[in-house]
Design a protein around this motif. Structure first.
Motif, PDB file in Angstrom:
ATOM      1  N   UNK A 273      30.195   3.562  -3.939  1.00 12.16           N
ATOM      2  CA  UNK A 273      30.105   4.638  -4.935  1.00 12.16           C
ATOM      3  C   UNK A 273      28.721   5.282  -4.885  1.00 12.16           C
ATOM      4  N   UNK A 274      27.682   4.462  -4.750  1.00 11.09           N
ATOM      5  CA  UNK A 274      26.325   5.005  -4.666  1.00 11.09           C
ATOM      6  C   UNK A 274      26.161   5.858  -3.415  1.00 11.09           C
ATOM      7  N   UNK A 275      26.719   5.402  -2.301  1.00  9.27           N
ATOM      8  CA  UNK A 275      26.629   6.175  -1.053  1.00  9.27           C
ATOM      9  C   UNK A 275      27.369   7.501  -1.177  1.00  9.27           C
ATOM     10  N   UNK A 276      28.528   7.489  -1.797  1.00  6.62           N
ATOM     11  CA  UNK A 276      29.282   8.733  -1.980  1.00  6.62           C
ATOM     12  C   UNK A 276      28.515   9.711  -2.865  1.00  6.62           C
ATOM     13  N   UNK A 277      27.874   9.206  -3.912  1.00  8.94           N
ATOM     14  CA  UNK A 277      27.064  10.073  -4.775  1.00  8.94           C
ATOM     15  C   UNK A 277      25.886  10.654  -4.004  1.00  8.94           C
ATOM     16  N   UNK A 278      25.253   9.833  -3.179  1.00  6.55           N
ATOM     17  CA  UNK A 278      24.132  10.304  -2.369  1.00  6.55           C
ATOM     18  C   UNK A 278      24.581  11.370  -1.370  1.00  6.55           C
ATOM     19  N   UNK A 279      25.708  11.141  -0.710  1.00  2.63           N
ATOM     20  CA  UNK A 279      26.231  12.125   0.241  1.00  2.63           C
ATOM     21  C   UNK A 279      26.573  13.433  -0.458  1.00  2.63           C
ATOM     22  N   UNK A 280      27.162  13.341  -1.645  1.00  2.00           N
ATOM     23  CA  UNK A 280      27.493  14.554  -2.405  1.00  2.00           C
ATOM     24  C   UNK A 280      26.225  15.312  -2.783  1.00  2.00           C
ATOM     25  N   UNK A 281      25.198  14.584  -3.189  1.00  2.00           N
ATOM     26  CA  UNK A 281      23.927  15.229  -3.544  1.00  2.00           C
ATOM     27  C   UNK A 281      23.281  15.873  -2.323  1.00  2.00           C
ATOM     28  N   UNK A 282      23.403  15.232  -1.167  1.00  2.00           N
ATOM     29  CA  UNK A 282      22.824  15.776   0.064  1.00  2.00           C
ATOM     30  C   UNK A 282      23.512  17.061   0.496  1.00  2.00           C
ATOM     31  N   UNK A 283      24.803  17.140   0.263  1.00  2.00           N
ATOM     32  CA  UNK A 283      25.564  18.308   0.710  1.00  2.00           C
ATOM     33  C   UNK A 283      25.656  19.374  -0.362  1.00  2.00           C
TER      34      UNK A 283
END
Length: 128
Positions: free
Chosen positions: A108-118
């Motif tokens: 979940x943390x990785x998905x949030x980070x990826x969403x923030x990056x994109x």
């Protein structure tokens, strides 16, 4: 024992892509330059996913990945010029159950980070 970082270093990653290219040499020889570049990029992504899963298997605790025992690996690598390639691998694989994705806290943390990056969904719709 090797860590995930060791497996994703240039030498093992290059060896994995070279092995895929050799295994598919007859197809590679029939491709145009553009198709060959696409294939090598695809095999690179496959190699990252496979080596990440292998690293999780040898370095990530005993037993199967139960609740709370997931892993997410985000690899950022130079793609030429100012471009950065982003690869994400999840172990175990993300699972869609009834319109909801089951994830571990790390995933979940990785998905949030990826969403923030994109930049979230707005930029994804614009082709990012």
């Amino acid at each position: 024992m090797s860590s995930v970082d060791d497996l994703l270093a240039d030498a093992p990653l290059g060896a994995a892509v070279a092995a895929l290219a050799e295994r598919n040499r007859h197809h590679l020889e029939q491709m145009t330059d553009a198709e060959r570049q696409d294939a090598l990029s695809h095999w690179h992504d496959l190699a990252v996913a496979v080596l990440t899963a292998a690293g999780a298997a040898v370095g990530g605790g005993e037993g199967d990945a139960g609740e709370g025992q997931g892993r997410a690996v985000i690899v950022l690598e130079d793609a030429g010029g100012d471009e950065v390639a982003v690869h994400a691998s999840f172990f175990p694989q993300l699972e869609d159950v009834g319109g909801e994705v089951l994830v571990t806290p790390a995933q979940a943390a990785a998905l949030e980070l990826l969403e923030a990056m994109t930049g979230g969904e707005e930029e994804e719709e614009e082709g990012l």
